[in-house]
Scaffold this motif. Structure first.
Motif, mmCIF file in Angstrom:
data_model
loop_
_atom_site.group_PDB
_atom_site.id
_atom_site.type_symbol
_atom_site.label_atom_id
_atom_site.label_comp_id
_atom_site.label_asym_id
_atom_site.label_seq_id
_atom_site.Cartn_x
_atom_site.Cartn_y
_atom_site.Cartn_z
ATOM 1 N N LEU A 94 0.915 -1.280 0.095
ATOM 2 C CA LEU A 94 -0.213 -0.224 0.076
ATOM 3 C C LEU A 94 0.725 1.259 -0.255
ATOM 4 C CD1 LEU A 94 -2.494 -1.450 2.579
ATOM 5 C CD2 LEU A 94 -3.046 -0.725 0.268
ATOM 6 N N HIS A 95 2.161 1.326 0.153
ATOM 7 C CA HIS A 95 2.873 2.167 0.332
ATOM 8 C C HIS A 95 2.777 3.386 1.319
ATOM 9 C CE1 HIS A 95 4.586 0.857 -3.653
ATOM 10 N NE2 HIS A 95 3.342 1.122 -4.226
ATOM 11 N N ILE A 96 2.453 2.439 2.559
ATOM 12 C CA ILE A 96 2.439 3.426 3.702
ATOM 13 C C ILE A 96 3.063 2.798 4.846
ATOM 14 C CG2 ILE A 96 0.098 4.095 3.002
ATOM 15 C CD1 ILE A 96 -1.237 2.014 5.130
ATOM 16 N N ALA A 97 3.177 3.428 6.048
ATOM 17 C CA ALA A 97 4.226 2.908 7.179
ATOM 18 C C ALA A 97 3.163 1.882 7.661
ATOM 19 C CB ALA A 97 4.388 4.208 8.242
ATOM 20 N N GLN A 98 3.695 1.048 8.579
ATOM 21 C CA GLN A 98 3.199 -0.031 9.231
ATOM 22 C C GLN A 98 2.472 0.313 10.268
ATOM 23 O OE1 GLN A 98 5.164 -3.648 9.793
ATOM 24 N NE2 GLN A 98 3.826 -4.346 11.337
ATOM 25 N N PRO A 99 2.965 1.201 11.089
ATOM 26 C CA PRO A 99 2.016 1.897 12.254
ATOM 27 C C PRO A 99 0.830 2.631 11.720
ATOM 28 C CG PRO A 99 4.399 2.343 12.566
ATOM 29 C CD PRO A 99 4.193 1.792 11.133
ATOM 30 N N VAL A 100 0.777 3.271 10.592
ATOM 31 C CA VAL A 100 -0.298 3.939 10.022
ATOM 32 C C VAL A 100 -1.194 2.771 9.436
ATOM 33 C CG1 VAL A 100 -1.399 5.203 8.255
ATOM 34 C CG2 VAL A 100 0.969 5.818 9.079
ATOM 35 N N LEU A 101 -0.802 1.662 9.118
ATOM 36 C CA LEU A 101 -1.666 0.345 8.715
ATOM 37 C C LEU A 101 -2.337 0.013 9.838
ATOM 38 C CD1 LEU A 101 -3.149 -1.165 6.462
ATOM 39 C CD2 LEU A 101 -0.930 -2.557 6.683
ATOM 40 N N SER A 102 -1.631 -0.171 10.740
ATOM 41 C CA SER A 102 -2.130 -0.967 12.024
ATOM 42 C C SER A 102 -3.375 -0.115 12.969
ATOM 43 C CB SER A 102 -1.092 -1.211 13.119
ATOM 44 O OG SER A 102 -0.321 -2.054 12.747
#
Length: 288
Positions: free
Chosen positions: A27-35
């Motif tokens: 998704l080309h986003i940071a993992q913490p943001v996804l969580s």
């Protein structure tokens, strides 16, 4: 409650990867943001979607249900976006889809002459997506080979053309000027028997219960490879056979085989000033 489609898209990525890190990269986003987005979705729905441990990420039953429902929703949203964008660009760009063997050059030239300000784009289709490209907005019109699912479409007949049997060059009937469908009763058909009911009604392997599942080919080239290899025979439109000639496959006319019908199709809900002009041009062309 309105569900944010962006969060649903994030959820589907995690559900398909079953790994937050890989999903974040996809998704080309940071993992913490996804969580955080997944937790927010769970809070909104008031359900737990994933069970996470040090070793694995797994879907809960609620997560499995959401994944099943989310995919068509996202596909529908993407189709809506494409159709909206297409409606905005339809006055300057018009896309014509067409099936293998059908030459659309005369139609493109007539359209370009009638509307020189219009950019005409072309899209080659297959049996699998000749209608799908209309529903998802990739094409404005599609020159289709019938039968198709006509729900939600306007369909205008254009012409009929003969179908021929494609045989390996060393087939017992390869040198015949014309044959009957009964001559192929002992052969194996490399397509859905319902697509060739004349063969289905006389096929020995079906009568004896030896029928095999219809193979799925992604292109006419792939189908002809199997014919050449002696795996079976195929029935295709004459124009397709003429276009895809090769020395190890022979096209033989079948006198009692029904024709293939070609038509112009477009979504019935589509609004475009170009559509009526294209339909009129297509219907007046000498296709055959």
């Amino acid at each position: 409650m309105d569900v944010d489609l962006r969060k649903v898209r994030y959820f589907v990525a995690v559900a398909e990867e079953l790994h937050f890190g890989r999903a974040a990269e996809r998704l080309h986003i940071a993992q913490p943001v996804l969580s955080r987005q997944i937790r927010a979705l769970e809070d909104e729905l008031k359900v737990q979607l994933f069970v996470r441990s040090k070793r694995a990420t797994e879907l809960t039953s609620a997560g499995q249900q959401l994944l099943e429902d989310a995919r068509p929703v996202l596909a529908s949203a993407e189709a809506m976006r494409r159709r909206t964008v297409q409606a905005a660009r339809a006055e300057r760009i018009f896309t014509i889809a067409f099936m293998p063997g059908i030459t659309v050059t005369p139609l493109v030239r007539e359209l370009a002459s009638a509307q020189p300000e219009l950019t005409v784009e072309l899209l080659r289709t297959t049996w699998d997506d000749q209608v799908e490209v209309l529903h998802d907005g990739r094409a404005d019109v599609s020159i289709v080979r019938l039968p198709i699912d006509q729900q939600g479409l306007t369909v205008r007949p254009l012409f009929d053309e003969p179908r021929v049997a494609m045989l390996p060059a060393d087939h017992r009937l390869a040198g015949k000027p014309v044959i009957r469908i009964a001559d192929l009763a002992d052969d194996h058909l490399l397509q859905d028997p319902d697509a060739v009911p004349e063969w289905r009604d006389v096929a020995v392997e079906l009568r004896e219960g030896r029928g095999r599942p219809a193979p799925h080919y992604r292109s006419i080239e792939e189908k002809l490879e199997h014919v050449a290899a002696g795996h079976g025979i195929s029935v295709i439109p004459l124009s397709t056979a003429t276009f895809y000639t090769r020395p190890d496959v022979v096209a033989v006319p079948v006198e009692d085989l029904g024709p293939n019908r070609v038509a112009l199709a477009w979504p019935s809900s589509r609004r475009s000033r170009t559509l009526p002009a294209v339909a009129a041009l297509a219907e007046n062309l000498a296709w055959a």
